[in-house]
Design an enzyme around this catalytic site. Structure first.
Site, PDB file in Angstrom:
ATOM      1  N   SER A 159      54.857  49.076  29.440  1.00  0.00           N
ATOM      2  CA  SER A 159      55.181  49.477  28.072  1.00  0.00           C
ATOM      3  C   SER A 159      54.235  48.773  27.112  1.00  0.00           C
ATOM      4  O   SER A 159      54.206  47.540  27.056  1.00  0.00           O
ATOM      5  CB  SER A 159      56.619  49.092  27.726  1.00  0.00           C
ATOM      6  OG  SER A 159      56.785  49.151  26.315  1.00  0.00           O
ATOM      7  N   HIS A 200      53.503  53.707  29.359  1.00  0.00           N
ATOM      8  CA  HIS A 200      54.770  53.987  28.679  1.00  0.00           C
ATOM      9  C   HIS A 200      54.646  53.629  27.197  1.00  0.00           C
ATOM     10  O   HIS A 200      54.258  52.516  26.845  1.00  0.00           O
ATOM     11  CB  HIS A 200      55.881  53.161  29.343  1.00  0.00           C
ATOM     12  CG  HIS A 200      57.259  53.432  28.851  1.00  0.00           C
ATOM     13  ND1 HIS A 200      58.013  54.510  29.289  1.00  0.00           N
ATOM     14  CD2 HIS A 200      58.040  52.774  27.963  1.00  0.00           C
ATOM     15  CE1 HIS A 200      59.196  54.488  28.709  1.00  0.00           C
ATOM     16  NE2 HIS A 200      59.245  53.446  27.876  1.00  0.00           N
ATOM     17  N   ASP A 255      56.568  53.485  23.593  1.00  0.00           N
ATOM     18  CA  ASP A 255      57.905  53.401  22.998  1.00  0.00           C
ATOM     19  C   ASP A 255      57.871  53.742  21.519  1.00  0.00           C
ATOM     20  O   ASP A 255      57.373  52.969  20.696  1.00  0.00           O
ATOM     21  CB  ASP A 255      58.461  51.989  23.191  1.00  0.00           C
ATOM     22  CG  ASP A 255      58.929  51.757  24.620  1.00  0.00           C
ATOM     23  OD1 ASP A 255      59.680  52.602  25.141  1.00  0.00           O
ATOM     24  OD2 ASP A 255      58.529  50.737  25.217  1.00  0.00           O
ATOM     25  N   MET A 277      59.939  54.256  18.164  1.00  0.00           N
ATOM     26  CA  MET A 277      61.221  53.848  17.565  1.00  0.00           C
ATOM     27  C   MET A 277      61.216  54.158  16.071  1.00  0.00           C
ATOM     28  O   MET A 277      60.192  53.995  15.406  1.00  0.00           O
ATOM     29  CB  MET A 277      61.426  52.343  17.768  1.00  0.00           C
ATOM     30  CG  MET A 277      61.343  51.895  19.206  1.00  0.00           C
ATOM     31  SD  MET A 277      61.806  50.165  19.363  1.00  0.00           S
ATOM     32  CE  MET A 277      61.403  49.896  21.106  1.00  0.00           C
ATOM     33  N   HIS A 320      58.443  57.716  25.239  1.00  0.00           N
ATOM     34  CA  HIS A 320      59.884  57.487  25.167  1.00  0.00           C
ATOM     35  C   HIS A 320      60.302  57.542  23.704  1.00  0.00           C
ATOM     36  O   HIS A 320      59.990  56.637  22.927  1.00  0.00           O
ATOM     37  CB  HIS A 320      60.173  56.109  25.795  1.00  0.00           C
ATOM     38  CG  HIS A 320      61.605  55.708  25.770  1.00  0.00           C
ATOM     39  ND1 HIS A 320      62.030  54.430  26.098  1.00  0.00           N
ATOM     40  CD2 HIS A 320      62.742  56.396  25.485  1.00  0.00           C
ATOM     41  CE1 HIS A 320      63.336  54.349  26.005  1.00  0.00           C
ATOM     42  NE2 HIS A 320      63.798  55.524  25.638  1.00  0.00           N
ATOM     43  N   MET A 372      62.748  57.093  20.978  1.00  0.00           N
ATOM     44  CA  MET A 372      64.002  56.468  20.534  1.00  0.00           C
ATOM     45  C   MET A 372      64.153  56.815  19.063  1.00  0.00           C
ATOM     46  O   MET A 372      64.041  55.956  18.172  1.00  0.00           O
ATOM     47  CB  MET A 372      63.939  54.962  20.787  1.00  0.00           C
ATOM     48  CG  MET A 372      64.070  54.633  22.268  1.00  0.00           C
ATOM     49  SD  MET A 372      63.535  52.974  22.687  1.00  0.00           S
ATOM     50  CE  MET A 372      61.781  53.272  22.862  1.00  0.00           C
ATOM     51  N   MET A 421      68.328  53.370  30.979  1.00  0.00           N
ATOM     52  CA  MET A 421      68.066  52.165  30.177  1.00  0.00           C
ATOM     53  C   MET A 421      68.853  51.003  30.753  1.00  0.00           C
ATOM     54  O   MET A 421      70.078  51.046  30.829  1.00  0.00           O
ATOM     55  CB  MET A 421      68.486  52.398  28.719  1.00  0.00           C
ATOM     56  CG  MET A 421      67.682  53.433  27.962  1.00  0.00           C
ATOM     57  SD  MET A 421      65.903  53.127  27.885  1.00  0.00           S
ATOM     58  CE  MET A 421      65.807  51.509  27.157  1.00  0.00           C
ATOM     59  N   ASP A 455      64.103  51.384  32.624  1.00  0.00           N
ATOM     60  CA  ASP A 455      63.449  50.841  31.431  1.00  0.00           C
ATOM     61  C   ASP A 455      64.260  49.680  30.879  1.00  0.00           C
ATOM     62  O   ASP A 455      65.352  49.874  30.361  1.00  0.00           O
ATOM     63  CB  ASP A 455      63.306  51.948  30.382  1.00  0.00           C
ATOM     64  CG  ASP A 455      62.408  51.541  29.235  1.00  0.00           C
ATOM     65  OD1 ASP A 455      61.895  50.406  29.230  1.00  0.00           O
ATOM     66  OD2 ASP A 455      62.215  52.383  28.329  1.00  0.00           O
TER      67      ASP A 455
HETATM   68  C1  DX5 Z   1      63.083  49.074  25.019  1.00  0.00           C
HETATM   69  C2  DX5 Z   1      61.894  49.857  25.483  1.00  0.00           C
HETATM   70  C3  DX5 Z   1      61.268  49.310  26.694  1.00  0.00           C
HETATM   71  C4  DX5 Z   1      60.750  47.919  26.569  1.00  0.00           C
HETATM   72  C5  DX5 Z   1      60.786  47.254  27.905  1.00  0.00           C
HETATM   73  O1  DX5 Z   1      63.738  49.753  24.018  1.00  0.00           O
HETATM   74  O2  DX5 Z   1      62.250  51.187  25.733  1.00  0.00           O
HETATM   75  O3  DX5 Z   1      60.261  50.173  27.191  1.00  0.00           O
HETATM   76  O4  DX5 Z   1      59.474  47.840  26.028  1.00  0.00           O
HETATM   77  O5  DX5 Z   1      60.415  45.937  27.733  1.00  0.00           O
HETATM   78  P1  DX5 Z   1      60.742  44.818  28.804  1.00  0.00           P
HETATM   79  O6  DX5 Z   1      60.084  45.227  30.078  1.00  0.00           O
HETATM   80  O7  DX5 Z   1      60.100  43.609  28.200  1.00  0.00           O
HETATM   81  O8  DX5 Z   1      62.224  44.717  28.921  1.00  0.00           O
HETATM   82 ZN    ZN Z   2      60.829  52.601  26.811  1.00  0.00          ZN
END
Ligand code: DX5
Ligand code: ZN
Length: 227
Positions: free
Chosen positions: A12, A37, A39, A41, A70, A72, A141, A177
């Site tokens: 990520s 990956h 993320d 948000m 991903h 969110m 998750m 994840d």
């Molecule tokens: C959390 C993200 C993850 C996150 C994982 O909301 O979707 O992808 O970056 O990070 P680690 O591996 O540090 O838990």
């Molecule tokens: Zn993620």
């Protein structure tokens, strides 16, 4: 993108240097990652803000593997075309992101992307029966979404087992994840997962000037799973 259940590591970039995404991506790919990956948000569906389609488009040219985005965010539907045009291979939306996840998954495939469905830790598998034939990936998750570096939630292992049984022979990846480390990775792979997202566990100790730790960290996860 062909389908197989071999182990895939998807770092990520939430844990990368935000001022240097291009080089960070090239470094993790050179060190042997399988997917990248990304993320996204929105500060609304999750309590954190990252980036949107323009940044995805800018980093796309640095990705030779698979761009795994991903989302969110809520709502999702107004942004699907923009993320597809930015070059996402996989677009994953959350079951909890709105009342019309079926429509959202249709729209993702309609935009030419593989469709992913993410489940928060508090969400059960009961509501996904009628979605199984519309998805290419289910993201379990194993932390509450929003931040990297959180602790793995062990209750989710049982969910992975249930999903693996429900999926049967369908070509659907199970992605994990949150909180993936050499300690937790074997637990979820044994339960049926094939894609491991890892942020802090991949990027710790390395940088674009010193990328070898990224490779060491990924090899440690693969070795733990193989062992
Ligand atoms: C959390 C993200 C993850 C996150 C994982 O909301 O979707 O992808 O970056 O990070 P680690 O591996 O540090 O838990
Ligand atoms: Zn993620």
């Amino acid at each position: 993108m062909s389908f197989d259940r071999s182990l895939k590591i998807a770092p990520s970039i939430l844990s990368a240097d935000f001022a240097n995404f291009g080089q960070e991506i090239e470094a993790i790919e050179a060190q042997g990652c399988d997917w990248v990956h990304v993320d996204v948000m929105d500060g609304h569906f999750v309590p954190n803000l990252t980036f949107g389609p323009p940044l995805c488009k800018a980093i796309r040219k640095h990705i030779d593997t698979v761009m795994d985005v991903h989302l969110m965010i809520a709502p999702v539907d107004p942004y699907i075309d923009a993320f597809a045009e930015a070059g996402a291979d996989i677009l994953t939306a959350h079951l909890e992101s709105g009342p019309h996840i079926h429509r959202t998954l249709q729209a993702i495939r309609g935009a030419g992307c593989k469709a992913g469905l993410a489940l928060n830790p508090g969400t059960g598998v009961e509501d996904i029966d009628y979605l199984l034939d519309m998805v290419d990936l289910i993201c379990v998750m194993t932390v509450n979404p929003g931040f990297g570096g959180q602790k793995f939630i062990h209750s989710q292992i049982d969910k992975v087992k249930k999903l693996r049984a429900m999926i049967g022979d369908r070509p659907i990846h199970i992605e994990i994840d949150g909180g993936v480390t050499p300690q937790t990775a074997p637990l979820v792979v044994d339960a049926g997962a094939d894609v491991l997202v890892a942020g802090s566990a991949v990027f710790k100790g390395g940088s674009v000037d010193n990328p070898a730790p990224y490779g060491d960290n990924m090899r440690a996860i693969r070795a733990a799973v193989a062992g």
